[in-house]
Enzyme design. Structure first.
Site, PDB file in Angstrom:
ATOM      1  N   GLN A   1       8.394   7.881  -4.672  1.00  0.00           N
ATOM      2  CA  GLN A   1       8.104   7.177  -3.679  1.00  0.00           C
ATOM      3  C   GLN A   1       6.483   6.701  -2.846  1.00  0.00           C
ATOM      4  O   GLN A   1       6.563   5.363  -3.367  1.00  0.00           O
ATOM      5  CB  GLN A   1       8.905   7.294  -2.814  1.00  0.00           C
ATOM      6  CG  GLN A   1      10.677   6.390  -2.610  1.00  0.00           C
ATOM      7  CD  GLN A   1      10.470   5.227  -3.278  1.00  0.00           C
ATOM      8  OE1 GLN A   1      10.315   4.567  -3.492  1.00  0.00           O
ATOM      9  NE2 GLN A   1      11.899   5.225  -3.996  1.00  0.00           N
TER      10      GLN A   1
ATOM     11  N   SER B   1       6.998   9.708 -10.977  1.00  0.00           N
ATOM     12  CA  SER B   1       8.137   9.434 -11.335  1.00  0.00           C
ATOM     13  C   SER B   1       7.584   8.316 -11.919  1.00  0.00           C
ATOM     14  O   SER B   1       7.482   7.036 -10.856  1.00  0.00           O
ATOM     15  CB  SER B   1       9.817   9.402 -10.684  1.00  0.00           C
ATOM     16  OG  SER B   1      10.535   8.409 -12.068  1.00  0.00           O
TER      17      SER B   1
ATOM     18  N   HIS C   1       8.857   5.097 -13.421  1.00  0.00           N
ATOM     19  CA  HIS C   1       9.427   3.598 -13.572  1.00  0.00           C
ATOM     20  C   HIS C   1       9.383   3.186 -11.519  1.00  0.00           C
ATOM     21  O   HIS C   1       9.834   1.953 -11.575  1.00  0.00           O
ATOM     22  CB  HIS C   1      10.976   3.858 -13.964  1.00  0.00           C
ATOM     23  CG  HIS C   1      11.888   5.085 -12.666  1.00  0.00           C
ATOM     24  ND1 HIS C   1      12.403   3.891 -11.846  1.00  0.00           N
ATOM     25  CD2 HIS C   1      11.633   5.705 -12.452  1.00  0.00           C
ATOM     26  CE1 HIS C   1      13.549   5.033 -11.091  1.00  0.00           C
ATOM     27  NE2 HIS C   1      13.219   6.162 -11.759  1.00  0.00           N
TER      28      HIS C   1
ATOM     29  N   CYS D   1      20.761   6.050  -6.215  1.00  0.00           N
ATOM     30  CA  CYS D   1      20.888   7.091  -6.929  1.00  0.00           C
ATOM     31  C   CYS D   1      22.704   7.638  -5.926  1.00  0.00           C
ATOM     32  O   CYS D   1      23.495   8.352  -7.026  1.00  0.00           O
ATOM     33  CB  CYS D   1      19.870   8.632  -6.616  1.00  0.00           C
ATOM     34  SG  CYS D   1      19.060   8.068  -7.397  1.00  0.00           S
TER      35      CYS D   1
END
Length: 389
Positions: free
Chosen positions: A178, A198, A200, A323
């Site tokens: 994040q 990550s 995306h 998630c």
């Protein structure tokens, strides 16, 4: 539609989409093949690794390409656990980690490892003192996230990493999913051995990420096979996605720190607007936070109902972590900071991104206020109806 769920995933930048398309069309060779198409693909792979290394402030050989944050976290934590279990079986983490860390540690407990899940304060922040107290002779790993995905709280990872340097047999992993591109983190100065990223989350493709692994550190691989990625992550590399991630990194570098400043101003505008709405509680602390995440609760109103009411008005947000948003249980993160169950069940996360504007925030605050008042009015009418019966 005004998209305010950027912590779940960001919309890929058009130039990233084009890079992925071109890579699929032109560089379809296997990077491990010896013919010219393989060499072409290997060259693209090498260039992407150099771009990622420069951005992270590490060596190209310390960059391992993965399928995303979940695989990077699993590879780091399990890789250390299985490689160094003869040294000890104790892991330290926090109560507010993403499931890709928290649940991995829970899984390892079933395999004979023990985990200390450190508490956090009302802002969702762990203390160095608690890490120090939890350290044991059999501790092999400390895993602390950089930015909390629900509250936006920045953890003192640099402080923890500096202190851990005096214990070279204890490794330090950071889930930086994040924080990348929004909150600066000096990798080498923070004593970090392993770091997860990550694509995306910063306008790159889904299904691709990075695990930074300090040079010389040996971890047990999760996937065995052809020995790609230095033997740590076997499998033919997802070259189009990797090329797209490299492009997304270049775009982050081009934007510089100004984007974080802009997002901070939008977040402050959002906070000020929500504070004027009766019945709304802001869970995200005022200071020490990332510039893009705001968590709120509307006690007495179901989060899912409010989420869909806002969607009908053209605003897309989420409840807790995407998630685990389909779970009926309250957010573990919010209950860990002392928020009551009913309040936690009514929580929503608004997360800002590159495409959001001040006008978007103004419109959202207006819509949120109208939805809250409408839903509360409906609830009062139902309660009166029940009372009359």
């Amino acid at each position: 539609m005004i998209y305010l769920d950027n912590s779940a995933t960001t919309r890929p930048h058009p130039e990233v989409v084009e890079t992925v398309r071109r890579a699929m069309e032109n560089y379809y060779g296997n990077p491990s093949s010896l013919h010219h198409k393989g060499v072409e693909a290997e060259t693209v792979l090498k260039q992407a690794r150099e771009v990622a290394a420069k951005f992270l402030g590490c060596k190209p050989g310390e960059v391992i390409f993965t399928s995303g944050g979940t695989e990077s976290n699993n590879t780091a934590i399990k890789g250390v656990a299985f490689q160094y279990q003869n040294r000890g079986k104790h892991i330290i983490t926090t109560q507010v980690e993403h499931p890709a860390v928290y649940d991995v540690c829970k899984q390892l407990e079933n395999l004979g490892f023990s985990t200390t899940f450190l508490p956090v304060d009302r802002d969702g922040r762990v203390s160095l003192e608690d890490v120090q107290k939890a350290l044991r002779p059999d501790t092999i790993l400390v895993s602390v996230m950089h930015v909390n995905n629900e509250l936006g709280t920045i953890q003192p990872v640099a402080e923890i990493g500096q202190w851990l340097k005096q214990f070279p047999r204890v490794l330090f992993h950071v889930d930086a999913v994040q924080g990348i591109g929004k909150v600066p983190l000096r990798l080498k100065d923070s004593g970090i051995d392993l770091l997860s990223v990550s694509a995306h989350k910063f306008y790159g493709p889904r299904g691709v990420g990075i695990l930074y692994k300090r040079e010389g550190l040996i971890i047990s691989p999760l996937l065995m096979g052809g020995g790609q990625e230095g033997g740590v992550r076997s499998g033919t590399e997802n070259l189009p996605a990797i090329a797209g991630m490299a492009k997304a990194i270049r775009l982050l570098e081009d934007m510089g720190p100004g984007e974080s400043t802009r997002l901070s101003a939008l977040l402050e505008q959002l906070r000020a607007g929500i504070a004027q709405i009766e019945g709304c509680t802001i869970n995200t602390p005022r200071s020490g936070i990332a510039p893009h995440i705001m968590n709120i609760s509307v006690p007495g109103v179901k989060a899912e109902v409010l989420l869909h009411a806002l969607e009908e008005r053209g605003f897309l947000i989420s409840t807790k972590s995407a998630c685990s948003s389909k779970s009926n249980e309250p957010s573990r993160v919010l209950t860990s900071i002392g928020i009551e169950r009913d309040c936690a069940l009514s929580s929503l996360r608004i997360s800002l991104g590159r495409e959001n504007t001040s006008e978007d925030i103004q419109q959202f605050v207006t819509a949120l206020g109208e939805c809250v008042r409408s839903l509360r009015s409906q609830m009062k009418m139902k309660q009166k109806s029940v009372t009359r019966r």
